[in-house]
Write a protein that holds these residues in place. Structure first.
Motif, PDB file in Angstrom:
ATOM      1  N   LYS A   5       8.938  35.835   0.187  1.00 27.15           N
ATOM      2  CA  LYS A   5       9.619  34.505  -0.082  1.00 27.15           C
ATOM      3  C   LYS A   5      10.235  33.758   1.304  1.00 27.15           C
ATOM      4  O   LYS A   5      10.456  32.485   1.439  1.00 27.15           O
ATOM      5  N   GLN A   6       9.986  34.527   2.353  1.00 26.61           N
ATOM      6  CA  GLN A   6      10.389  33.952   3.521  1.00 26.61           C
ATOM      7  C   GLN A   6       9.102  33.336   4.284  1.00 26.61           C
ATOM      8  O   GLN A   6       9.046  32.632   5.390  1.00 26.61           O
ATOM      9  N   SER A   7       7.932  33.380   3.496  1.00 30.37           N
ATOM     10  CA  SER A   7       6.589  32.486   4.256  1.00 30.37           C
ATOM     11  C   SER A   7       6.829  31.160   4.043  1.00 30.37           C
ATOM     12  O   SER A   7       7.273  30.964   2.860  1.00 30.37           O
ATOM     13  N   ILE A   8       6.248  30.552   4.863  1.00 26.60           N
ATOM     14  CA  ILE A   8       6.404  29.117   4.847  1.00 26.60           C
ATOM     15  C   ILE A   8       5.571  28.552   3.865  1.00 26.60           C
ATOM     16  O   ILE A   8       5.660  27.458   3.117  1.00 26.60           O
ATOM     17  N   VAL A  14       5.397  22.442   1.132  1.00 23.52           N
ATOM     18  CA  VAL A  14       4.344  22.925   1.921  1.00 23.52           C
ATOM     19  C   VAL A  14       3.378  23.457   0.845  1.00 23.52           C
ATOM     20  O   VAL A  14       2.100  23.025   1.051  1.00 23.52           O
ATOM     21  N   ALA A  15       3.593  24.046  -0.181  1.00 19.57           N
ATOM     22  CA  ALA A  15       2.718  24.618  -1.176  1.00 19.57           C
ATOM     23  C   ALA A  15       2.118  23.414  -1.738  1.00 19.57           C
ATOM     24  O   ALA A  15       0.769  23.486  -2.165  1.00 19.57           O
ATOM     25  N   TRP A 251      -6.182  28.447  -0.994  1.00 20.81           N
ATOM     26  CA  TRP A 251      -5.745  28.992  -2.360  1.00 20.81           C
ATOM     27  C   TRP A 251      -5.298  30.338  -2.535  1.00 20.81           C
ATOM     28  O   TRP A 251      -4.330  30.686  -3.189  1.00 20.81           O
ATOM     29  N   THR A 252      -6.085  31.366  -1.833  1.00 24.09           N
ATOM     30  CA  THR A 252      -5.877  32.643  -2.061  1.00 24.09           C
ATOM     31  C   THR A 252      -4.504  32.966  -1.530  1.00 24.09           C
ATOM     32  O   THR A 252      -3.584  34.102  -2.081  1.00 24.09           O
ATOM     33  N   LYS A 253      -3.863  32.428  -0.334  1.00 20.02           N
ATOM     34  CA  LYS A 253      -2.854  32.720   0.295  1.00 20.02           C
ATOM     35  C   LYS A 253      -1.731  32.175  -0.539  1.00 20.02           C
ATOM     36  O   LYS A 253      -0.540  32.661  -0.732  1.00 20.02           O
ATOM     37  N   LEU A 254      -1.797  30.927  -1.119  1.00 19.63           N
ATOM     38  CA  LEU A 254      -0.857  30.150  -1.961  1.00 19.63           C
ATOM     39  C   LEU A 254      -0.570  30.912  -3.225  1.00 19.63           C
ATOM     40  O   LEU A 254       0.500  31.058  -3.725  1.00 19.63           O
TER      41      LEU A 254
END
Length: 314
Positions: A5-8, A14-15, A251-254
């Motif tokens: 959850k701390q990821s930007i 951003v997402a 997309w994979t990171k999101l």
């Protein structure tokens, strides 16, 4: 969970921006594929040549992701650190998300218009909602979602109506595009699960390269020649490889840091971008009644499908 959850990338703004950018890239693929068939002299019924073109694109995209990943700072997971079970999962994802998915997609797009393909492919959002109902306890189908899914599939039916009020559907055209959308939905769920133990960028690089290589190899075994074209053709191919590398990596990171439905909502932008770019690049008419009626239905359907669970935990 707290670290994720701390990821930007977990920040809503951003997402949303990055998911919209992915939709723009994927939307541009529809006219690019059509142009690619012309520049690489791919015949309308030459399935092997279509597979070779797609396979080369995704194998190059995988190599591009590896190249970009090499220059990233920080500790990166090595392919050598993956165990046999993880390699088996990557092989399955490669076949499902790249090899088989894009076989149906590339053949399907060649037998229908770019605008219609982009609208039909939005059905992946509704397939994702149905599949997530069975695999995620916090992503069940509510009444609102059910109405959204109904709207989405009404749009799929409507976009295939001709002015004579008859359905215009072929298995190799519209049918294959819908099958590709289903495979994309299944792959998204599987990719989210795998990204918990495998670096998303490494996962993207491997599945694109392996899946594309298999697709290219099968095409060559079927008698297709290695794709040949002019400088313009290879320039277009480089763009298509680049858009795949960027879109799949993001997309994979999101998907790793956000709930599946909160990201797949932005798939409704793909038919919008795809339809507009097909008109701009290919000169296709987008003022057909079925297109004008289907696009709002797709947008409303996707919003209804994802809105009800927007506050649920990842």
């Amino acid at each position: 969970m707290q670290l994720e959850k701390q990821s930007i990338l977990a920040r809503p703004v951003v997402a949303a921006l990055l998911a919209s950018f992915c939709a723009l890239l994927w939307g541009s693929a529809y006219p690019a594929i059509k142009l690619g068939y012309e520049l690489f002299s791919v015949g309308a019924d030459d399935t092997a040549a279509k597979m070779a073109f797609a396979g080369l694109r995704f194998a190059l995209a995988g190599l591009l992701v590896f190249f970009v990943r090499f220059f990233q700072k920080g500790v990166k997971q090595s392919p050598r650190s993956l165990d046999r079970r993880q390699w088996g999962s990557i092989a399955l994802l490669s076949l499902m998300q790249t090899t088989v998915h894009y076989y149906f997609f590339y053949v399907g797009v060649s037998y229908t218009t770019g605008a219609k393909s982009s609208i039909l492919n939005a059905s992946s959002v509704f397939f994702s909602a149905i599949l997530a109902h069975f695999f995620y306890s916090n992503d069940k189908i509510s009444t609102r979602k059910a109405v959204g899914i109904l709207f989405g599939f009404l749009a799929v039916i409507m976009v295939n109506f001709e002015s004579s009020l008859t359905l215009s559907v072929s298995l190799q055209g519209e049918g294959f595009v819908i099958i590709a959308a289903l495979l994309h939905s299944m792959s998204s769920l599987y990719s989210k699960r795998m990204s918990k133990s495998i670096d998303p960028v490494l996962l993207t690089a491997l599945q694109l390269f392996l899946g594309g290589s298999v697709l290219l190899g099968i095409a060559l075994l079927q008698g297709a020649s290695f794709p040949r074209s002019s400088l313009a053709g290879f320039g277009l191919l480089a763009y298509m490889a680049g858009l795949s590398a960027a879109a799949f990596s993001l997309w994979t990171k999101l998907l790793k840091y956000n709930r599946v439905s909160s990201i797949t909502i932005f798939n409704f932008l793909i038919p919008v971008f795809g339809t507009l770019l097909s008109a701009l690049v290919l000169g296709e008419s987008v003022l057909r009644m079925q297109y004008l009626a289907s696009l709002p239905l797709v947008a409303i359907g996707v919003i209804l499908v994802t809105y009800s669970s927007s506050k649920a935990p990842v």
